[in-house]
Motif scaffolding. Structure first.
Motif, mmCIF file in Angstrom:
data_model
loop_
_atom_site.group_PDB
_atom_site.id
_atom_site.type_symbol
_atom_site.label_atom_id
_atom_site.label_comp_id
_atom_site.label_asym_id
_atom_site.label_seq_id
_atom_site.Cartn_x
_atom_site.Cartn_y
_atom_site.Cartn_z
ATOM 1 N N THR A 169 0.844 -1.206 0.000
ATOM 2 C CA THR A 169 0.000 0.000 0.000
ATOM 3 C C THR A 169 0.872 1.246 0.000
ATOM 4 O O THR A 169 0.619 2.215 -0.725
ATOM 5 C CB THR A 169 -0.903 -0.016 1.249
ATOM 6 O OG1 THR A 169 -1.646 -1.229 1.248
ATOM 7 C CG2 THR A 169 -1.866 1.145 1.258
ATOM 8 N N VAL A 173 -10.505 3.307 5.782
ATOM 9 C CA VAL A 173 -11.184 2.276 5.012
ATOM 10 C C VAL A 173 -10.954 2.459 3.504
ATOM 11 O O VAL A 173 -10.854 1.492 2.749
ATOM 12 C CB VAL A 173 -12.692 2.244 5.396
ATOM 13 C CG1 VAL A 173 -13.525 3.230 4.611
ATOM 14 C CG2 VAL A 173 -13.253 0.865 5.262
ATOM 15 N N ARG A 174 -10.790 3.704 3.062
ATOM 16 C CA ARG A 174 -10.561 3.969 1.641
ATOM 17 C C ARG A 174 -9.225 3.368 1.174
ATOM 18 O O ARG A 174 -9.106 2.887 0.044
ATOM 19 C CB ARG A 174 -10.557 5.478 1.377
ATOM 20 C CG ARG A 174 -11.911 6.124 1.599
ATOM 21 C CD ARG A 174 -12.850 5.673 0.493
ATOM 22 N NE ARG A 174 -14.110 6.369 0.481
ATOM 23 C CZ ARG A 174 -15.279 5.787 0.741
ATOM 24 N NH1 ARG A 174 -15.319 4.514 1.070
ATOM 25 N NH2 ARG A 174 -16.400 6.459 0.664
ATOM 26 N N SER A 233 -7.866 0.698 2.319
ATOM 27 C CA SER A 233 -8.054 -0.756 2.191
ATOM 28 C C SER A 233 -8.890 -1.121 0.970
ATOM 29 O O SER A 233 -8.681 -2.171 0.359
ATOM 30 C CB SER A 233 -8.763 -1.313 3.436
ATOM 31 O OG SER A 233 -8.246 -0.725 4.596
ATOM 32 N N GLU A 234 -9.845 -0.267 0.619
ATOM 33 C CA GLU A 234 -10.744 -0.581 -0.499
ATOM 34 C C GLU A 234 -10.077 -0.410 -1.859
ATOM 35 O O GLU A 234 -10.360 -1.156 -2.794
ATOM 36 C CB GLU A 234 -11.968 0.356 -0.474
ATOM 37 C CG GLU A 234 -12.977 0.040 0.597
ATOM 38 C CD GLU A 234 -14.057 1.133 0.694
ATOM 39 O OE1 GLU A 234 -14.951 0.959 1.516
ATOM 40 O OE2 GLU A 234 -13.986 2.136 -0.051
ATOM 41 N N ALA A 235 -9.201 0.585 -1.970
ATOM 42 C CA ALA A 235 -8.666 0.990 -3.280
ATOM 43 C C ALA A 235 -8.100 -0.167 -4.119
ATOM 44 O O ALA A 235 -8.408 -0.266 -5.312
ATOM 45 C CB ALA A 235 -7.631 2.099 -3.099
ATOM 46 N N SER A 250 -8.831 -3.229 -4.446
ATOM 47 C CA SER A 250 -9.814 -4.122 -5.069
ATOM 48 C C SER A 250 -10.404 -3.487 -6.333
ATOM 49 O O SER A 250 -11.042 -4.163 -7.139
ATOM 50 C CB SER A 250 -10.916 -4.505 -4.079
ATOM 51 O OG SER A 250 -11.581 -3.357 -3.623
ATOM 52 N N TYR A 251 -10.195 -2.183 -6.496
ATOM 53 C CA TYR A 251 -10.616 -1.506 -7.729
ATOM 54 C C TYR A 251 -9.425 -1.264 -8.665
ATOM 55 O O TYR A 251 -9.524 -0.506 -9.627
ATOM 56 C CB TYR A 251 -11.288 -0.160 -7.387
ATOM 57 C CG TYR A 251 -12.600 -0.347 -6.671
ATOM 58 C CD1 TYR A 251 -13.797 -0.462 -7.379
ATOM 59 C CD2 TYR A 251 -12.634 -0.442 -5.286
ATOM 60 C CE1 TYR A 251 -15.004 -0.653 -6.723
ATOM 61 C CE2 TYR A 251 -13.843 -0.639 -4.613
ATOM 62 C CZ TYR A 251 -15.018 -0.747 -5.344
ATOM 63 O OH TYR A 251 -16.210 -0.951 -4.691
ATOM 64 N N VAL A 297 -5.142 4.787 -3.456
ATOM 65 C CA VAL A 297 -6.139 5.625 -2.774
ATOM 66 C C VAL A 297 -6.119 7.044 -3.358
ATOM 67 O O VAL A 297 -7.105 7.771 -3.317
ATOM 68 C CB VAL A 297 -5.922 5.622 -1.237
ATOM 69 C CG1 VAL A 297 -4.729 6.459 -0.829
ATOM 70 C CG2 VAL A 297 -7.181 6.102 -0.511
ATOM 71 N N TYR A 351 -8.528 6.685 -6.225
ATOM 72 C CA TYR A 351 -9.812 6.097 -5.803
ATOM 73 C C TYR A 351 -10.634 7.090 -4.986
ATOM 74 O O TYR A 351 -11.817 7.286 -5.225
ATOM 75 C CB TYR A 351 -9.533 4.827 -4.998
ATOM 76 C CG TYR A 351 -10.758 4.178 -4.399
ATOM 77 C CD1 TYR A 351 -11.761 3.654 -5.222
ATOM 78 C CD2 TYR A 351 -10.919 4.080 -3.014
ATOM 79 C CE1 TYR A 351 -12.881 3.043 -4.672
ATOM 80 C CE2 TYR A 351 -12.032 3.475 -2.466
ATOM 81 C CZ TYR A 351 -13.013 2.961 -3.304
ATOM 82 O OH TYR A 351 -14.125 2.367 -2.760
ATOM 83 N N ASP A 352 -9.993 7.733 -4.013
ATOM 84 C CA ASP A 352 -10.702 8.741 -3.212
ATOM 85 C C ASP A 352 -9.709 9.820 -2.786
ATOM 86 O O ASP A 352 -9.213 9.827 -1.660
ATOM 87 C CB ASP A 352 -11.360 8.091 -1.985
ATOM 88 C CG ASP A 352 -12.257 9.085 -1.237
ATOM 89 O OD1 ASP A 352 -12.260 10.282 -1.600
ATOM 90 O OD2 ASP A 352 -12.948 8.669 -0.293
ATOM 91 N N SER A 409 -9.827 11.714 0.590
ATOM 92 C CA SER A 409 -9.847 10.978 1.868
ATOM 93 C C SER A 409 -8.615 11.277 2.719
ATOM 94 O O SER A 409 -7.588 11.749 2.223
ATOM 95 C CB SER A 409 -9.908 9.468 1.596
ATOM 96 O OG SER A 409 -8.714 9.050 0.959
#
Length: 287
Positions: free
Chosen positions: A42, A242-243, A245-247, A249-250, A254, A257-258, A261
């Motif tokens: 990450t 949380v953003r 961690s999510e990034a 998977s797309y 981050v 992705y966001d 954030s």
């Protein structure tokens, strides 16, 4: 909302006006910690994207057979794709294997496929096995400002190749109990590589990840790490977010992705700190 939008514009930098200082010579950084789950990949992906969005030419070398950095940058790394294994074992030039990261003009990635899992064993019998990656990076025709090498969570020959190729080690440390456990082993290995294979190697940067401000433990770990490593520790800490961690998977960092954030802002600030420290350090050497 307005603040978030402002941060997002600063981080995505669509006009290209905001630049981070570029180093005088390539900074080759090995991102290492043999503990899994501390945020190595990450950190690699997000620092690389932040620096690339702000005027630096950046290469990510995915040296982990799981290929998570390749996934996070949305770079194909299925079986049959040329990858870092081909460079290490078959001397394929890095430039032939590096892929441009979609949507980020200054960023390239050398992917890892599952083939890399066997490289650890195959390298044992190869001539100059510890310096294969160093040679591959040195042979790249285009200079990069930054090369980030994402290591596997072990201290085998792949990590040794990264330590021999790098000038700097960046260690992500999770703000959890046992954070410093196992670090002695890593530092010992770094010292061995410095003595025998790469005298220029330096632990230049420690970054605190997964920081939860609500816990006393995070605060205690932070103090511990700062007392232990002093000014090698970045002032910026990366929060649990949380953003972040999510990034992956797309297939994104981050940053894209966001970008508004807290996770994106923190990695942007960490990248800026690394860029400014690099310039200061070079200026200090030249003084």
């Amino acid at each position: 909302m307005a603040m978030e939008a402002l941060r997002a514009v600063q981080i995505l930098n669509p006009s290209g006006e905001v630049t981070m200082p570029r180093p005088d010579r390539p900074r080759i950084m090995c991102v290492a910690n043999q503990k899994g789950g501390v945020g190595k990949t990450t950190t690699t992906v997000n620092l690389a994207v932040a620096l690339a969005l702000h005027g630096n030419r950046v290469l990510v070398v995915d040296l982990d057979p799981q290929g998570n950095a390749s996934t996070g940058l949305n770079v194909p790394h299925h079986a049959g794709i040329s990858d870092v294994y081909d460079c290490l074992i078959d001397n394929v030039p890095l430039a032939e294997v590096a892929q441009q990261v979609e949507g980020i003009p200054n960023l390239w990635c050398v992917p890892a496929t599952i083939d890399l899992a066997g490289a650890e064993i195959e390298l044992v019998s190869v001539v100059a096995r510890e310096s294969r990656l160093a040679r591959a990076i040195a042979g790249h025709p285009e200079p990069f400002d930054y090369v980030f090498i994402d290591c596997p969570p072990s201290l085998g020959l792949l990590t040794v190749n990264a330590l021999v190729a790098a000038r700097e080690v960046l260690i992500p440390i999770q703000c959890e109990y046992y954070a410093l456990e196992g670090l002695n082993q890593l530092i010992n290995n770094i010292n061995l590589v410095r003595q025998h294979l790469n005298p220029n190697l330096d632990v230049s940067t420690i970054i605190l990840t997964m920081y939860d401000r609500r816990t006393r433990l995070a605060d205690a770990v932070e103090q511990d790490v700062r007392n232990h490593f002093g000014d090698k520790v970045l002032q910026t800490v990366i929060p649990r977010n949380v953003r972040v961690s999510e990034a992956p998977s797309y297939g994104q960092s981050v940053m894209t992705y966001d970008p508004g954030s807290r996770g994106a802002t923190s990695y942007f600030e960490a990248a800026l700190e690394i860029a400014e420290r690099g310039v200061d350090k070079v200026a200090g050497h030249n003084a």
